[in-house]
Motif scaffolding. Sequence first.
Motif, short mmCIF file in Angstrom:
data_model
loop_
_atom_site.label_atom_id
_atom_site.label_comp_id
_atom_site.label_asym_id
_atom_site.label_seq_id
_atom_site.Cartn_x
_atom_site.Cartn_y
_atom_site.Cartn_z
N UNK A 232 50.11 43.44 36.51
CA UNK A 232 49.25 42.36 36.02
C UNK A 232 49.79 41.82 34.71
N UNK A 233 49.56 40.56 34.45
CA UNK A 233 49.95 39.94 33.19
C UNK A 233 48.94 40.30 32.10
N UNK A 234 49.34 40.13 30.86
CA UNK A 234 48.47 40.47 29.74
C UNK A 234 47.13 39.76 29.86
N UNK A 235 46.06 40.56 29.79
CA UNK A 235 44.71 40.01 29.87
C UNK A 235 44.26 39.61 31.25
N UNK A 236 45.08 39.83 32.25
CA UNK A 236 44.76 39.42 33.61
C UNK A 236 43.95 40.49 34.34
N UNK A 237 42.99 40.06 35.11
CA UNK A 237 42.19 40.96 35.95
C UNK A 237 42.09 40.37 37.35
N UNK A 238 42.07 41.26 38.32
CA UNK A 238 41.89 40.80 39.70
C UNK A 238 40.45 40.33 39.89
N UNK A 239 40.29 39.30 40.72
CA UNK A 239 38.97 38.79 41.05
C UNK A 239 38.74 38.96 42.55
N UNK A 240 37.49 39.14 42.93
CA UNK A 240 37.16 39.32 44.33
C UNK A 240 37.06 37.95 45.01
N UNK A 241 37.71 37.85 46.16
CA UNK A 241 37.69 36.60 46.90
C UNK A 241 37.73 36.89 48.39
N UNK A 242 37.05 36.06 49.16
CA UNK A 242 37.00 36.21 50.61
C UNK A 242 38.30 35.63 51.19
N UNK A 243 39.19 36.51 51.61
CA UNK A 243 40.48 36.08 52.13
C UNK A 243 40.84 36.88 53.38
N UNK A 244 41.83 36.39 54.08
CA UNK A 244 42.48 37.14 55.14
C UNK A 244 43.96 36.81 55.09
N UNK A 258 42.20 31.59 51.91
CA UNK A 258 40.74 31.51 51.94
C UNK A 258 40.26 31.44 53.38
N UNK A 259 39.27 32.25 53.70
CA UNK A 259 38.81 32.27 55.09
C UNK A 259 37.46 32.96 55.17
N UNK A 260 36.70 32.58 56.17
CA UNK A 260 35.46 33.29 56.52
C UNK A 260 35.54 33.86 57.93
N UNK A 261 36.75 33.86 58.51
CA UNK A 261 36.93 34.30 59.89
C UNK A 261 36.89 35.83 59.98
N UNK A 262 35.85 36.34 60.59
CA UNK A 262 35.70 37.80 60.72
C UNK A 262 35.76 38.26 62.17
N UNK A 263 35.99 37.34 63.10
CA UNK A 263 36.13 37.69 64.52
C UNK A 263 37.39 37.03 65.06
N UNK A 264 37.85 37.51 66.21
CA UNK A 264 39.03 36.92 66.83
C UNK A 264 38.80 35.45 67.19
N UNK A 265 37.63 35.13 67.69
CA UNK A 265 37.35 33.74 68.05
C UNK A 265 37.38 32.85 66.82
#
Length: 301
Positions: A232-244, A258-265
């Motif tokens: 990580x860079x100085x002062x950097x923190x990971x943020x939570x994000x909905x991804x795949x 970025x995605x909201x796809x949680x099923x195969x369909x």
Amino acid sequence: MRSSTAILKELEDESIEIFRETAAAFRKPVLLYSIGKDSAVLLHLARKAFYPAPVPFPLLHVDTTWKFKEMLTFRDEIAQRYGLNLLVHTNQEGVRDKITPFTTGISEYIRVMKTVALRQALDQHGFDAAIGGSRRDEERSRAKERIFSVREPGHRWDPRQQRPELWRTYNPKLSDGQTMRIFPLSDWTELDVWQYILENDVPVNPLYFAKERPVVYRGDQMIMVDDDRYQLRDGEEAVMRMIRFRTLGCYPITAGVDSTATTLQEILDEITEVKLSERATRLMDGEKEDSMEKKKVEGYF
């Protein structure tokens, strides 16, 4: 107009024929297993091609030591579930020399920990044919490949030396020092792969499904912080994000979307709408001075 099911059946038949031709024509083939969606379909097709007998060749995974943790867990679960002969190879010289995505440029890291490692593994085991999941729609240099793609001594790819494949006729003959790379999914698209996974209930890695994950931004790309080795860079923190992830590889150089796809369909619906190539999330492909074609000439798959 043919249905998607009919198209998939034609693709499946072609791939199964390629698997059987490979088993018959080569002394010691191996199936490369990258743990991604294409590998999942390849493995399903290989099991189907030789059922009820087991897959007649081992699986090879080139482990850079920087894969997503969920990839390695999934790999071992699949190998155990199907009783597969899984070989894992790491370039120990690269580990000794501390080659990582952070200590060298991405191209040099790929060369040492993937390309050289693959060549080492193929030579160590004496494989004369390596089966992989590359598709022609992935990238421009992939489109130049034949289904049976000859490699010159040293695993060097010369696109001018490839053989014609007319009417699905393959030439598996090898001269001294040559080996073959074989691509049963050449004629498939990303959409075909996901449609096949959906229709055949093929197990795939959970990283392909959207979930809240810790990410940092590198330019416009979202990189998942998968363990405490990520710098990580100085002062950097990971943020939570909905991804795949649309493609899987080494976590520091593979971006999520970025995605909201949680099923195969939902994944299938999402891919139908998107115009960007799946490989756009591979940071390694963004290095203009080291194209995919150059990597392939050096022995990259």
